[in-house]
Design an enzyme around this catalytic site. Structure first.
Site, PDB file in Angstrom:
ATOM      1  N   LYS A  96       0.846  -1.206   0.000  1.00 51.28           N
ATOM      2  CA  LYS A  96       0.000   0.000   0.000  1.00 51.28           C
ATOM      3  C   LYS A  96       0.875   1.246   0.000  1.00 51.28           C
ATOM      4  O   LYS A  96       1.929   1.275   0.675  1.00 51.28           O
ATOM      5  CB  LYS A  96      -0.891  -0.040   1.257  1.00 51.28           C
ATOM      6  CG  LYS A  96      -1.920   1.088   1.346  1.00 51.28           C
ATOM      7  CD  LYS A  96      -2.760   0.920   2.626  1.00 51.28           C
ATOM      8  CE  LYS A  96      -3.818   1.993   2.786  1.00 51.28           C
ATOM      9  NZ  LYS A  96      -4.619   1.800   4.019  1.00 51.28           N
TER      10      LYS A  96
ATOM     11  N   SER B  93      -9.351   1.936   2.961  1.00 55.22           N
ATOM     12  CA  SER B  93      -8.440   2.683   2.126  1.00 55.22           C
ATOM     13  C   SER B  93      -7.407   1.809   1.435  1.00 55.22           C
ATOM     14  O   SER B  93      -6.707   2.296   0.563  1.00 55.22           O
ATOM     15  CB  SER B  93      -7.733   3.758   2.951  1.00 55.22           C
ATOM     16  OG  SER B  93      -6.905   3.163   3.936  1.00 55.22           O
TER      17      SER B  93
ATOM     18  N   SER C 189      -9.622  -0.283   7.259  1.00 58.42           N
ATOM     19  CA  SER C 189      -9.037  -0.108   5.923  1.00 58.42           C
ATOM     20  C   SER C 189      -8.429  -1.359   5.311  1.00 58.42           C
ATOM     21  O   SER C 189      -8.134  -1.366   4.113  1.00 58.42           O
ATOM     22  CB  SER C 189      -7.991   1.015   5.955  1.00 58.42           C
ATOM     23  OG  SER C 189      -8.628   2.271   5.990  1.00 58.42           O
TER      24      SER C 189
END
Lengths: 404, 404
Positions: free
Chosen positions: B35, B112, B136
């Site tokens: 990420k 996210s 997330s």
């Protein structure tokens, strides 16, 4: 590279502040200082480095821990000097000076929460908040003769505290009186009602005692005798290998575990900034940072795994009701300016970090109590308990131990 | 404000990478993505924000968790898209696009860790590392039909992971197969030998089931029946109030506890940067950030204290041997572009965060398993255990539950 002049006669502060409490609470009437790696809104945070300070705007919000104290009735009276990037245990800053060790003015105060300890020991504040990764609260508390608490890893919020070593760093408290340490710690820890568990076993970490100076050892034994007589408990000496059920030396906590985790995490946080910005560095920090730069991260991952195993074993041996005791530092404070050779630095750091790394890998709460005096200089006696047993530890110290 | 074009056909990546493993280990032959709020040396970390990316030089060191994976035999194949400042659960980035939800292409992937989930679900990688503060990792895992694990708070090092909410944020893992989730998590957790404790009790958090869509509820009951038949355990429904011994609703975990801690910590970290730099912000984030800016930090401290009480009570109810089960999200993924009114946003976020905040305040390890299907769209079924019981949870899921 010149030394800034501190605004206070003890050289403890970067600046005086007068931030009133925002609510009444258990800290009504108390004054505190804040180590200069913890954000205070509207004031630049230096991290002990003028280069860092000048590169970063003043924060718009306080660190959460500062707001917790202001909302509990305390008044913030100053920003306290920190060693450069808080990467030191000595408290001699080339940029901000050497805060005065109140009880031994010719000696170093210890670091990196040097100004925190000095502001408390010299009466500028009732307590101070600092940070502790490898001993930065406990060592200056020990060398300055005040109380110091490193809480369990991650019990206190680090929001607004400069990123350093996320797997090791804690916010901690220093205070002249146990009552202030206890009250401030309980606000920051968000403690509930006091625990029902009483102190049942007092272990003494023999290896830690034995690597300390002979005079410190004698003081430890005398203090334990007094504690035994007050508490009715019989102190039980135990070797590190016996405690964890594996035949490895106490020094492995530092040399083969925590030190490598610290260095790897320091590279991934402050190290990135230094490598990309190339700021002006102080001489002492530059020497230490040489080891960080040449560090083999991949080889270090074995130590990072070892930290987890040591954490598990240490905590299995420290159930609620059990406290383990050892000298906070193996020596009194070295003379100012004496840490000027590699030999002198290592003679101070290596045995000191052997003691401080125990709670570091254990993620333990540890309280350094100002109970020992050697050659008229203070040394702390530390009490540690299992991870997250902060309230038990505070209660055990309060109920069962002699006060300074 | 234009959308960057992603280099892969699924819109999951900021860039393809090919970083070979540095050693052999348990992850030999696997490929992973990272990420874009986790540092990869030599590549700028955007944090989901072009303004942040352009203001910060490329890191010189990997995050520690990236090195752990490379040293365990895994190959890094890409940098995965993240929502702006990772402050979202939807995965529709104005700047980087909406990664493709492989099993429901007309729906959002969730965020996210949107690119992490999409890179795994679309077969670009075997697993991905993301971060999870309010859901997330778990939410995109649930909505994309893959495995996702939020480990216990602070079990995985956050060194080199952008500062966000230190009291809430974790590094987590997403994978298409349980075997990869398990192997990657155990490397990052630095797990020792598998635990001896077997799964003894399977609780079901009734309130969490009841606020979910009816079709989700039916799927939960069917899945539990299958689990019961496989494991021999009888699922035990329990209300939140009964679990913690206090008559408060499950929604308090979010509305009167975690949400305020998150906002206060966000202010003290990213908030400071935004307020001093005044960067260009995306539209959706700007709307959400309005609440952060007007936030009353002092009033929120009551919630911050409540987090600690809820942590204690939840964990007292989850000793080793006990797992608690609930839907990861109360709904399937909303249609792309449908979260365009305040009502639609709240209808998705409020019940979802009621479920995700339970493990958040409990600091629990939680695994979202891709076990449910509603209207041909995936939904996760979550299993959580006590704080630091990550290895027990992995073993319990592995030994006793049906696989997707």
């Amino acid at each position: 590279m010149t030394q800034s002049s501190s605004p206070d006669p003890f050289g403890a502060l970067v600046e005086y502040l007068d931030i009133p409490p925002v609510k009444n609470g258990p800290l009504d009437g108390t004054r505190f200082t804040v180590k200069d790696n913890i954000d205070i809104a509207g004031h630049r945070t230096s991290y002990g480095s003028p280069a860092w300070r000048d590169a970063h705007p003043a924060p718009t919000h306080n660190a959460l821990c500062v707001d917790q104290l202001l909302a509990a009735g305390a008044r913030c009276v100053g920003k306290a000097i920190a060693d450069e990037f808080t990467y030191s245990l000595d408290g001699e800053s080339q940029f901000f000076g050497t805060p005065c060790n109140a009880r031994a003015p010719d000696r170093i105060p210890g670091g990196s929460s040097s100004g925190s300890a000095a502001s408390v020991a010299n009466g500028l504040a009732d307590f101070s908040i600092g940070t502790d990764s490898g001993g930065s609260v406990r060592v200056p508390a020990s060398l300055c003769g005040i109380w110091g608490m490193r809480p369990s890893l991650h019990r206190i919020s680090e929001a607004g505290v400069l990123p350093f070593m996320p797997g090791v760093s804690t916010v901690g408290v220093l205070a002249a009186r146990f009552e202030h340490l206890d009250a401030a710690a309980r606000v920051l820890l968000r403690s509930g009602p006091r625990p029902a568990v009483a102190l049942q076993r007092l272990l003494v970490l023999s290896d830690a005692v034995e690597i300390s100076d002979m005079a410190v050892q004698e003081q430890v034994h005398a203090a334990l005798k007094a504690i035994a007589s007050r508490s009715g408990l019989v102190p039980e000496p135990i070797r590190f290998a016996q405690l964890i059920g594996e035949d490895i030396p106490l020094s492995d906590c530092n040399l083969k575990a925590l030190r490598d985790l610290q260095t790897a995490e320091f590279q991934s946080t402050v190290g990135n900034w230094i490598e990309t910005v190339q700021p002006e560095l102080g001489f002492t920090f530059s020497m230490a940072y040489g080891n960080v730069r040449d560090f083999d991260r991949i080889a270090a991952l074995e130590s990072v795994v070892r930290c987890e195993r040591l954490f598990e074993r240490i905590n299995a041996a420290l159930p609620p009701g059990t406290v383990i005791c050892f000298p906070t530092t193996p020596v009194i404070a070295p003379l100012k300016g004496s840490l000027n050779t590699l030999e002198a630095v290592m003679a101070f750091y290596d045995p000191t970090m052997t003691l401080t790394a125990f709670s570091g890998v254990g993620r333990l709460p540890e309280i350094s109590a100002p109970l020992l005096t050697v050659e008229e200089c203070p040394v702390g006696l530390s009490f540690a308990a299992g991870h997250y047993q902060d309230e038990f530890l505070l209660a055990a110290v309060q109920a069962s131990l002699p006060r300074a």
